[in-house]
Design an enzyme around this catalytic site. Sequence first.
Site, PDB file in Angstrom:
ATOM      1  N   CYS A  64       0.839  -1.195   0.000  1.00  0.00           N
ATOM      2  CA  CYS A  64       0.000   0.000   0.000  1.00  0.00           C
ATOM      3  C   CYS A  64       0.874   1.247   0.000  1.00  0.00           C
ATOM      4  O   CYS A  64       2.014   1.218   0.465  1.00  0.00           O
ATOM      5  CB  CYS A  64      -0.965   0.014   1.178  1.00  0.00           C
ATOM      6  N   GLU A 111      -7.714   8.385   4.280  1.00  0.00           N
ATOM      7  CA  GLU A 111      -7.427   8.026   2.902  1.00  0.00           C
ATOM      8  C   GLU A 111      -8.657   7.625   2.108  1.00  0.00           C
ATOM      9  O   GLU A 111      -9.562   6.981   2.630  1.00  0.00           O
ATOM     10  CB  GLU A 111      -6.409   6.875   2.866  1.00  0.00           C
TER      11      GLU A 111
END
Length: 174
Positions: A64, A111
């Site tokens: 990620c 996010e």
Amino acid sequence: MEQVILVDEKDIALGVMEKMEAHKKALLHRAFSVFIFNSRGELLLQQRSVNKYHSGGLWTNTCCSHPRPGEDTLQAATRRLKEEMGFDVPLEKAFTFIYKTEFVNGLSEHEFDHVFVGYYDGQITPNPQEAESYIFQSFSQVAQLLKEEPARFTTWFHIAFPQIRNWWNHRNEI
């Protein structure tokens, strides 16, 4: 100086900001998470390097990060998979989600996360600055570990795992 792309709740870019500043201010920014499966349908987990700026030593999805300003999110995910785990494969978009969490060190994650999926059975050579270790686990094994030892996993993995399991189950019903 690494920058992130600030976005709204519809993933429309609003500007850029230095990564650590965005994490200190808890501003919503674009990110991605990669989930790699092997031919047995097992998920490749990585244990984050203990030297990461947050969540060091915790287990999470394969890879990620954040796309760079001007970088396509899929291209960023492909780039980062190679940088973190040492291989690249075609990735496909699965879904998106938004999450927000705070860490004990004063940083946060807020996010808009784009989730990508790929399939791989080959050699894995993780970058030791990014990943301490890796393992393939079945959905049932991961679910059991999350239940028995939740503190060993990243916050976002707790959120993303049920969604990727639902995505997988739906995809494989067809």
